[in-house]
Write a protein that holds these residues in place. Structure first.
Motif, PDB file in Angstrom:
ATOM      1  N   ALA A  38       3.026  14.614  12.588  1.00 10.36           N
ATOM      2  CA  ALA A  38       2.161  14.985  11.472  1.00 10.36           C
ATOM      3  C   ALA A  38       2.887  14.864  10.153  1.00 10.36           C
ATOM      4  O   ALA A  38       2.348  14.400   9.152  1.00 10.36           O
ATOM      5  N   MET A  39       4.171  15.276  10.161  1.00  7.25           N
ATOM      6  CA  MET A  39       4.962  15.165   8.940  1.00  7.25           C
ATOM      7  C   MET A  39       5.165  13.711   8.543  1.00  7.25           C
ATOM      8  O   MET A  39       5.112  13.352   7.377  1.00  7.25           O
ATOM      9  N   LYS A  40       5.396  12.842   9.536  1.00  6.10           N
ATOM     10  CA  LYS A  40       5.606  11.426   9.232  1.00  6.10           C
ATOM     11  C   LYS A  40       4.345  10.805   8.649  1.00  6.10           C
ATOM     12  O   LYS A  40       4.410   9.871   7.846  1.00  6.10           O
ATOM     13  N   ALA A  41       3.189  11.317   9.091  1.00  4.64           N
ATOM     14  CA  ALA A  41       1.929  10.755   8.632  1.00  4.64           C
ATOM     15  C   ALA A  41       1.609  11.181   7.203  1.00  4.64           C
ATOM     16  O   ALA A  41       0.756  10.610   6.543  1.00  4.64           O
ATOM     17  N   THR A  42       2.283  12.237   6.713  1.00  4.74           N
ATOM     18  CA  THR A  42       2.040  12.746   5.372  1.00  4.74           C
ATOM     19  C   THR A  42       2.858  11.953   4.349  1.00  4.74           C
ATOM     20  O   THR A  42       4.037  11.727   4.551  1.00  4.74           O
ATOM     21  N   LYS A  43       2.215  11.543   3.295  1.00  2.00           N
ATOM     22  CA  LYS A  43       2.925  10.815   2.246  1.00  2.00           C
ATOM     23  C   LYS A  43       3.909  11.754   1.563  1.00  2.00           C
ATOM     24  O   LYS A  43       3.558  12.855   1.151  1.00  2.00           O
ATOM     25  N   ILE A  44       5.159  11.309   1.461  1.00  2.00           N
ATOM     26  CA  ILE A  44       6.204  12.130   0.874  1.00  2.00           C
ATOM     27  C   ILE A  44       6.395  11.748  -0.590  1.00  2.00           C
ATOM     28  O   ILE A  44       6.641  10.590  -0.897  1.00  2.00           O
ATOM     29  N   ARG A  68      21.017   9.005   9.669  1.00  2.00           N
ATOM     30  CA  ARG A  68      20.135   7.828   9.742  1.00  2.00           C
ATOM     31  C   ARG A  68      18.665   8.256   9.745  1.00  2.00           C
ATOM     32  O   ARG A  68      17.813   7.612   9.119  1.00  2.00           O
ATOM     33  N   TYR A  69      18.377   9.317  10.462  1.00  2.00           N
ATOM     34  CA  TYR A  69      17.000   9.832  10.510  1.00  2.00           C
ATOM     35  C   TYR A  69      16.530  10.235   9.113  1.00  2.00           C
ATOM     36  O   TYR A  69      15.417   9.883   8.687  1.00  2.00           O
ATOM     37  N   LEU A  70      17.367  10.972   8.388  1.00  2.00           N
ATOM     38  CA  LEU A  70      16.983  11.403   7.045  1.00  2.00           C
ATOM     39  C   LEU A  70      16.868  10.222   6.090  1.00  2.00           C
ATOM     40  O   LEU A  70      15.948  10.175   5.255  1.00  2.00           O
ATOM     41  N   GLY A  75      13.594   7.010   2.725  1.00  2.00           N
ATOM     42  CA  GLY A  75      13.793   5.700   2.136  1.00  2.00           C
ATOM     43  C   GLY A  75      15.064   5.609   1.310  1.00  2.00           C
ATOM     44  O   GLY A  75      15.129   4.877   0.324  1.00  2.00           O
ATOM     45  N   PHE A  76      16.095   6.360   1.724  1.00  2.00           N
ATOM     46  CA  PHE A  76      17.367   6.381   1.012  1.00  2.00           C
ATOM     47  C   PHE A  76      18.340   5.383   1.636  1.00  2.00           C
ATOM     48  O   PHE A  76      18.213   5.003   2.796  1.00  2.00           O
ATOM     49  N   ASP A  77      19.351   4.978   0.864  1.00  2.00           N
ATOM     50  CA  ASP A  77      20.453   4.188   1.409  1.00  2.00           C
ATOM     51  C   ASP A  77      21.269   5.060   2.361  1.00  2.00           C
ATOM     52  O   ASP A  77      21.329   6.287   2.204  1.00  2.00           O
ATOM     53  N   VAL A 126      20.765   8.589  -1.586  1.00  2.12           N
ATOM     54  CA  VAL A 126      21.770   8.128  -0.637  1.00  2.12           C
ATOM     55  C   VAL A 126      22.027   9.245   0.370  1.00  2.12           C
ATOM     56  O   VAL A 126      22.084  10.424  -0.004  1.00  2.12           O
ATOM     57  N   VAL A 127      22.188   8.866   1.639  1.00  2.00           N
ATOM     58  CA  VAL A 127      22.618   9.811   2.665  1.00  2.00           C
ATOM     59  C   VAL A 127      23.987   9.363   3.159  1.00  2.00           C
ATOM     60  O   VAL A 127      24.143   8.221   3.587  1.00  2.00           O
TER      61      VAL A 127
END
Length: 235
Positions: A38-44, A68-70, A75-77, A126-127
């Motif tokens: 559900a969280m993935k389906a929500t626009k961040i 990597r997940y974060l 959408g971070f490097d 960046v992560v």
């Protein structure tokens, strides 16, 4: 000039824990997987400031997997800290010789500068994976805010907390990695967990217990980081 302050009794630090699942109107049990989907389906909608997330903890805590997940979620490097160790450091660790402050200093500065370069080149965030075992190591990363073009840059740490037995079991399961039992022992001995000042005064550390499943840990991590990154109206 530093002021001497009266020592206060340490207060227990509250670790992140999974939220109580909501009651389902359909009678179906709520679970981590459905919540995550559900969280993935929500626009961040992330605030427009620069963001540097440092995923920290000793060897075996799961830094690379969580980072990597974060990075994918926001959408971070992604910067894998171990890849920036000089060969001399890798040789020492492979031989079971702990790194000292001198070994780590240039490495920490390099990771900080790599993150800043990514932001300068257009990344919105960046992560970085970095053990950052001691407070003074984390303080090196904190100076990134002084060098960034964005005066309101956000530097935040996600500390993955695990007991020594869990770390040893995970490292032993790795194939062909230079980290061995002795390095876990030495890192755990050198570890300075984020203290009251970092968690309550600086407010730039989230502590995640990693004893649960991978899905649970990922959810704990993104719930904690969402509170830092996502603009309130978009939550």
């Amino acid at each position: 000039m530093m002021q001497t302050v009266e020592q206060l009794q340490p207060k227990p630090i509250k670790y992140a824990s999974l939220p109580t699942p909501p009651t389902s109107n359909t009678g179906s049990p709520s679970n981590t997987s459905s919540t995550l989907n559900a969280m993935k389906a929500t626009k961040i909608s992330i605030s427009h400031h620069h963001h540097i997330l440092i995923v920290t903890g000793p060897a075996g805590c799961g830094k690379s997997t969580v980072a990597r997940y974060l990075a994918d979620r926001y959408g971070f490097d992604y910067i894998e800290g171990d890849e920036f160790h000089p060969q001399a450091n890798i040789d020492k660790m492979a031989a079971g010789i702990p790194l000292d402050d001198i070994d780590r200093w240039d490495w920490l500065i390099l990771l900080r500068d790599e993150a800043l370069n990514a932001l300068k080149n257009g990344s919105k965030g960046v992560v970085v994976t970095c053990s950052a075992l001691k407070k003074k190591y984390r303080d090196v990363i904190r100076t990134a805010r002084l060098y960034d073009e964005d005066p309101n840059a956000n530097i935040h740490f996600v500390y993955l907390r695990a007991d020594k037995q869990t770390l040893l079991a995970r490292v032993r399961a790795r194939q062909g990695h230079y980290m061995k039992d002795a390095m876990v022992e030495s890192q755990f001995a050198a570890l300075e967990e984020p203290d009251e000042t970092e968690c309550k005064q600086l407010k730039d550390v989230e502590i995640i217990d990693v004893k649960g499943s991978l899905e649970d840990v990922q959810e704990l991590a993104h719930i904690a980081v969402d509170k830092v990154l996502i603009i309130p109206s978009a939550r």
